[in-house]
Write a protein that holds these residues in place. Structure first.
Motif, PDB file in Angstrom:
ATOM      1  N   MET A 113      15.599   4.194  13.554  1.00 29.85           N
ATOM      2  CA  MET A 113      15.717   5.675  13.296  1.00 29.85           C
ATOM      3  C   MET A 113      16.351   6.096  14.698  1.00 29.85           C
ATOM      4  O   MET A 113      17.521   5.230  14.915  1.00 29.85           O
ATOM      5  N   GLY A 114      16.128   6.748  15.211  1.00 29.40           N
ATOM      6  CA  GLY A 114      17.211   7.285  16.454  1.00 29.40           C
ATOM      7  C   GLY A 114      16.518   7.370  17.982  1.00 29.40           C
ATOM      8  O   GLY A 114      15.153   7.306  18.046  1.00 29.40           O
ATOM      9  N   ILE A 115      17.355   7.792  18.946  1.00 32.15           N
ATOM     10  CA  ILE A 115      16.944   8.025  20.165  1.00 32.15           C
ATOM     11  C   ILE A 115      16.051   9.158  20.117  1.00 32.15           C
ATOM     12  O   ILE A 115      15.116   9.081  21.019  1.00 32.15           O
ATOM     13  N   ALA A 116      16.186  10.234  19.548  1.00 30.16           N
ATOM     14  CA  ALA A 116      14.963  11.328  19.678  1.00 30.16           C
ATOM     15  C   ALA A 116      13.857  10.808  19.125  1.00 30.16           C
ATOM     16  O   ALA A 116      12.828  11.322  19.501  1.00 30.16           O
ATOM     17  N   GLU A 156      10.204   0.940  13.783  1.00 27.12           N
ATOM     18  CA  GLU A 156      10.643  -0.348  13.785  1.00 27.12           C
ATOM     19  C   GLU A 156      10.913  -1.253  12.536  1.00 27.12           C
ATOM     20  O   GLU A 156      11.729  -1.773  12.362  1.00 27.12           O
ATOM     21  N   ALA A 157      10.019  -0.772  11.661  1.00 22.05           N
ATOM     22  CA  ALA A 157      10.023  -1.568  10.306  1.00 22.05           C
ATOM     23  C   ALA A 157      11.348  -0.920   9.551  1.00 22.05           C
ATOM     24  O   ALA A 157      11.993  -1.443   8.839  1.00 22.05           O
ATOM     25  N   ALA A 158      11.400   0.422   9.815  1.00 22.18           N
ATOM     26  CA  ALA A 158      12.661   1.056   8.918  1.00 22.18           C
ATOM     27  C   ALA A 158      13.967   0.508   9.674  1.00 22.18           C
ATOM     28  O   ALA A 158      14.812   0.444   8.825  1.00 22.18           O
ATOM     29  N   ASP A 159      14.018   0.387  10.832  1.00 21.31           N
ATOM     30  CA  ASP A 159      15.052  -0.157  11.388  1.00 21.31           C
ATOM     31  C   ASP A 159      15.383  -1.695  11.002  1.00 21.31           C
ATOM     32  O   ASP A 159      16.464  -2.073  10.773  1.00 21.31           O
ATOM     33  N   LYS A 160      14.358  -2.590  10.928  1.00 19.75           N
ATOM     34  CA  LYS A 160      14.448  -3.867  10.469  1.00 19.75           C
ATOM     35  C   LYS A 160      14.972  -3.859   8.991  1.00 19.75           C
ATOM     36  O   LYS A 160      15.896  -4.446   8.632  1.00 19.75           O
ATOM     37  N   ALA A 161      14.341  -2.796   8.304  1.00 16.33           N
ATOM     38  CA  ALA A 161      14.957  -3.005   6.843  1.00 16.33           C
ATOM     39  C   ALA A 161      16.045  -2.435   6.573  1.00 16.33           C
ATOM     40  O   ALA A 161      16.838  -2.901   5.860  1.00 16.33           O
ATOM     41  N   LYS A 162      16.754  -1.509   7.603  1.00 13.89           N
ATOM     42  CA  LYS A 162      17.924  -0.929   7.374  1.00 13.89           C
ATOM     43  C   LYS A 162      19.098  -2.394   7.860  1.00 13.89           C
ATOM     44  O   LYS A 162      20.028  -2.346   7.246  1.00 13.89           O
TER      45      LYS A 162
END
Length: 69
Positions: free
Chosen positions: A1-4, A50-56
């Protein structure tokens, strides 16, 4: 996701740690448990992020392979 999102998760974790410490110092079990719950929520949100980032990353890698990049 993001820094926020990362910053919010870290802030929630720190808030939980502060509540837990305050609850322990004042012998307030409810506050201590609330702090532990805040920390647990922050940890769960971090894992989801983390899971969303890996999926992306995986989707982007697959797109690159399919388009020949």
């Amino acid at each position: 996701m993001g820094i926020a999102d990362d910053a919010q998760n870290k802030a929630d974790d720190l808030k939980g740690r502060a509540k837990e410490a305050a609850g322990a110092a004042t012998d307030n079990d409810d506050l201590k448990q609330e702090g532990q719950a805040d920390q647990g929520l922050a940890g769960a949100r971090e894992k989801v992020t983390e899971a969303a980032d890996k999926a992306k990353d995986g989707i982007n890698s697959l797109k690159d392979k399919l388009t020949g990049r």
